[in-house]
Design an enzyme around this catalytic site. Structure first.
Site: not given
Ligand code: DCP
Ligand code: MG
Length: 354
Positions: A10, A105-106
């Protein structure tokens, strides 16, 4: 059964970190990325300097400014974050095809059978974090654990720019002390209900018979019971690879005039361009046109063409039309993507979400 090795990665304060990278003058100042206060905007994210004042994601910008009057609000630049998100995913695919993207983003990675870094999940996680930093000058945090639940918690543990590992032998000790509100999917409502039942840690949760949890929380109760022991059998589900995208229109009245058909293609083209913005800049391999005629017979024409072009669609339409030359009920236009390890980003909802 061999123990799995799952990594959860993340990015740290993602949108805000990108803006600080691109304007170093912002580095030590409290910043938030989001909508402006005079337009009832909300904060998408804040950097760590702003978080010290209590500024958080999804907070009204006006309220965030009350908490931190010096807060600098920057507009959201989605195309920029999307392009970086795509680049980050490419880093993941260097190590494994088993990537499940949760958001820009993860992601979860299953590296159980990965041979990189002598098969060490810890080294792989660090190698990926280094790759991301070298290529994008951005930091990511990672968690390594035998399942998704623990990997996700682990990636938060040493945030920002951290790495935390939970080995199989550490699971029991780790979950015993874990607060129930740290369980992904346990929102405010479930947490309050659990606290009211004097259940504050996973150790407390373990002591409650499963049937009581099911009575109180339905299906999620069974899941809570498993998670409290650190059990999570969910596999990493690689995202569906989007192979094509298209838009189409069924007309109120069948089209007879080809000039009108061309105008409709112009309108469809605008819609297709918009839709392609969500495809993270994937390379196009082919264009295609679908036509449904008055008699419901459908035909599709395609050709190799990598640069998106409205005139190509019009030429394909002409070829398709000549096959029947009947009034037209529907026109669709679309593209096939070049095959690559790209994926559609979907925000997943957790089963325990309040
Ligand atoms: N985001 C958003 N609205 C939210 C939450 C997040 O638009 N309610 C966007 C902005 C974030 C990005 O998604 O930068 C990633 O979300 P995260 O929850 O991972 O938060 P951050 O990466 O910003 O911070 P952290 O370091 O806590 O992961
Ligand atoms: Mg993040």
């Amino acid at each position: 059964m061999t123990c799995r090795k799952i990594i959860h990665i993340d990015m740290d304060a993602f949108y805000a970190s990108v803006e600080m990278r691109d304007n170093p003058a912002l580095r030590d100042k409290p910043i938030a990325v989001g909508g402006s206060h005079d337009r009832r905007g909300v904060v998408a994210t804040a950097n760590y300097a702003a978080r010290k004042y209590g500024v958080r994601s999804a907070m009204a910008t006006a309220y965030a400014l009350r908490l931190c009057p010096d807060l600098i609000i920057l507009p959201v630049d989605m195309p920029k974050y999307r392009a970086i998100g795509e680049g980050i995913r490419k880093c993941f695919y260097r190590y494994t095809p088993l990537v499940e993207t949760l958001s820009l983003d993860e992601a979860y990675l299953d590296v159980t059978t990965c041979n990189h870094c002598n098969g060490s999940a810890t080294w792989i996680a660090n190698a990926i974090r280094n790759d991301i930093f070298e290529e994008f000058q951005l930091t990511a945090s990672a968690g390594v654990a035998p399942n998704k639940f623990l990997a996700k918690i682990a990636s938060e543990w040493h945030k920002p720019n951290g790495l935390f590992i939970i080995t199989p032998s550490e699971i029991a000790g780790f979950v015993a002390k874990l607060g129930v509100d740290k369980i992904p999917g346990v929102g405010k409502v479930t947490a309050r209900k659990l606290h009211d039942m004097q259940i504050n840690t996973c150790a407390d949760l373990q002591n409650i018979p499963q049937y009581r949890l099911i009575e109180n929380f339905g299906k999620s109760g069974a899941r809570l019971h498993e998670l409290s022991f650190g059990i999570d059998e969910r596999s990493v589900e690689p995202n569906r690879i989007q192979k094509s995208t298209s838009v189409e229109e069924t007309f109120e009245k069948d089209i007879i005039d080809l000039a009108i058909a061309h105008q409709e293609i112009d309108l469809l083209f605008i819609r297709l361009v918009k839709r392609l913005e969500k495809s993270h800049g994937k390379s196009i391999a082919k264009h295609f046109v679908k036509i449904k005629f008055h008699d419901f017979i459908q035909t599709t024409v395609e050709c190799i063409a990598s640069d998106l072009s409205c005139s190509v669609f019009k030429i394909l339409f002409q070829q398709g039309y000549e096959r029947k030359q009947l009034p037209i009920r529907l026109i669709g236009i679309g593209v096939h993507f070049a095959s690559e390890n790209s994926c559609a980003v979907e925000q997943l909802k957790l089963p325990l979400d309040d």
